[in-house]
Design a protein around this motif. Structure first.
Motif, PDB file in Angstrom:
ATOM      1  N   ASP A  56      -9.347   0.799  -7.732  1.00 50.53           N
ATOM      2  CA  ASP A  56      -9.967  -0.315  -7.009  1.00 50.53           C
ATOM      3  C   ASP A  56      -8.982  -1.003  -6.064  1.00 50.53           C
ATOM      4  O   ASP A  56      -9.396  -1.706  -5.127  1.00 50.53           O
ATOM      5  CB  ASP A  56     -10.511  -1.349  -7.989  1.00 50.53           C
ATOM      6  N   LYS A  57      -7.673  -0.801  -6.309  1.00 52.75           N
ATOM      7  CA  LYS A  57      -6.656  -1.474  -5.496  1.00 52.75           C
ATOM      8  C   LYS A  57      -5.831  -0.503  -4.654  1.00 52.75           C
ATOM      9  O   LYS A  57      -5.188  -0.920  -3.690  1.00 52.75           O
ATOM     10  CB  LYS A  57      -5.726  -2.283  -6.408  1.00 52.75           C
ATOM     11  N   CYS A  58      -5.836   0.732  -5.035  1.00 50.62           N
ATOM     12  CA  CYS A  58      -5.045   1.736  -4.312  1.00 50.62           C
ATOM     13  C   CYS A  58      -5.999   2.661  -3.541  1.00 50.62           C
ATOM     14  O   CYS A  58      -6.959   3.190  -4.106  1.00 50.62           O
ATOM     15  CB  CYS A  58      -4.199   2.550  -5.291  1.00 50.62           C
ATOM     16  N   LYS A  59      -5.703   2.867  -2.255  1.00 53.92           N
ATOM     17  CA  LYS A  59      -6.584   3.670  -1.405  1.00 53.92           C
ATOM     18  C   LYS A  59      -6.232   5.156  -1.416  1.00 53.92           C
ATOM     19  O   LYS A  59      -6.902   5.947  -0.754  1.00 53.92           O
ATOM     20  CB  LYS A  59      -6.517   3.140   0.028  1.00 53.92           C
ATOM     21  N   HIS A  60      -5.196   5.500  -2.132  1.00 56.87           N
ATOM     22  CA  HIS A  60      -4.806   6.914  -2.161  1.00 56.87           C
ATOM     23  C   HIS A  60      -5.949   7.748  -2.761  1.00 56.87           C
ATOM     24  O   HIS A  60      -6.551   7.362  -3.766  1.00 56.87           O
ATOM     25  CB  HIS A  60      -3.538   7.080  -3.010  1.00 56.87           C
ATOM     26  N   PRO A  61      -6.275   8.911  -2.153  1.00 59.94           N
ATOM     27  CA  PRO A  61      -7.409   9.728  -2.638  1.00 59.94           C
ATOM     28  C   PRO A  61      -7.244  10.240  -4.067  1.00 59.94           C
ATOM     29  O   PRO A  61      -8.234  10.584  -4.714  1.00 59.94           O
ATOM     30  CB  PRO A  61      -7.456  10.896  -1.639  1.00 59.94           C
ATOM     31  N   ASP A 113       0.939   4.165  -2.864  1.00 56.86           N
ATOM     32  CA  ASP A 113       0.812   5.596  -2.559  1.00 56.86           C
ATOM     33  C   ASP A 113       1.994   6.387  -3.099  1.00 56.86           C
ATOM     34  O   ASP A 113       1.829   7.482  -3.647  1.00 56.86           O
ATOM     35  CB  ASP A 113       0.697   5.805  -1.038  1.00 56.86           C
ATOM     36  N   GLU A 115       0.829  -1.203   0.000  1.00 60.83           N
ATOM     37  CA  GLU A 115       0.000   0.000   0.000  1.00 60.83           C
ATOM     38  C   GLU A 115       0.865   1.255   0.000  1.00 60.83           C
ATOM     39  O   GLU A 115       0.552   2.244  -0.665  1.00 60.83           O
ATOM     40  CB  GLU A 115      -0.925  -0.004   1.231  1.00 60.83           C
TER      41      GLU A 115
END
Length: 245
Positions: free
Chosen positions: A68-73, A25, A21
């Protein structure tokens, strides 16, 4: 013992998930910090990368920053930037344009390097002895960094010229449009005036006929003396003598 191993596996799995993750990012941050006019930077590729290299690198990086896989805004924004970079580099015309700027930048840097080389006797001799001396310099990290910055400079200059030209074209189009609208308005007023003039034609003709029949109209309250016609043989109108004394 078995429980400890299971816990360690879970901890290790979570650790790799966290590292992954962080990498995602970091890649989003890298992409968003790239020079906007250079698609090679977005895909983190050298300037001599082939179209196949572009496709492979895009697949790799797009999976890394996929929303869908990266939580970065800003993952969606980075994903879109990669897609646009691939599109530009797979477009023959766009790719040729960027490559022409890369060549111009490389030529300019090499001319400058050769001039400096003449001042350094040791390097000059080495370049004469080693045929691959210049080729090795082109592959060096120092030259590649200079090339990257010079390409940025040239692309920026070209983009500025393009925008100025677009602005001038827009201004000229605006001026022509304004002239066209003023011309249309002038013809519209002229046509309305002609229609109005034609609409009052019968009235004007009628008024002229009345005038011709009645002659010049006397002013209200004005008494006009009878006319004396010189051709009148009877002299019907004779001025009365003035009484004096």
């Amino acid at each position: 013992m078995g429980e400890t191993t299971a816990d360690e596996d879970l901890l290790l799995k979570n650790f790799f998930a966290e590292v992954s993750e962080v990498e995602r990012d970091n890649e989003v941050v890298r992409i968003l910090a790239c020079f906007k006019l250079n698609p090679f930077e977005y895909l983190n590729l050298p300037f001599d990368a082939s179209p196949e290299d572009v496709k492979k690198q895009y697949r790799k990086l797009s999976l890394l920053v996929h929303p869908d896989k990266c939580k970065h805004p800003q993952a969606k924004e980075a994903f879109g930037a990669l897609a646009k970079a691939q599109q530009l580099l797979l477009d023959t015309q766009e790719r040729d344009y960027i490559q022409s700027q890369v060549k111009a930048a490389k030529d300019e840097l090499l001319v400058k390097w050769r001039k400096q080389l003449k001042k350094d006797t040791a390097s000059k001799i080495k370049s004469l002895v080693d045929e691959k001396f210049e080729e090795q310099y082109e592959k060096s990290g120092e030259f590649q960094q200079q090339l990257k910055l010079k390409v940025r400079e040239l692309l920026t200059e070209q983009e500025w010229r393009r925008r100025k030209m677009a602005m001038r074209i827009s201004e000229e189009e605006g001026r022509l449009k304004k002239d066209e609208e003023e011309q249309k308005e002038m013809w519209k007023k002229k046509r309305e005036h002609e229609e109005q003039w034609e609409g009052t034609r019968e009235q004007r003709v009628s008024s002229w006929r009345d005038f011709m029949k009645s002659g010049k109209k006397a002013k209200k309250g004005e008494i006009r003396p009878p006319k004396l016609k010189t051709e009148d043989p009877n002299k019907s109108y004779v001025q009365r003598p003035v009484k004096r004394g």
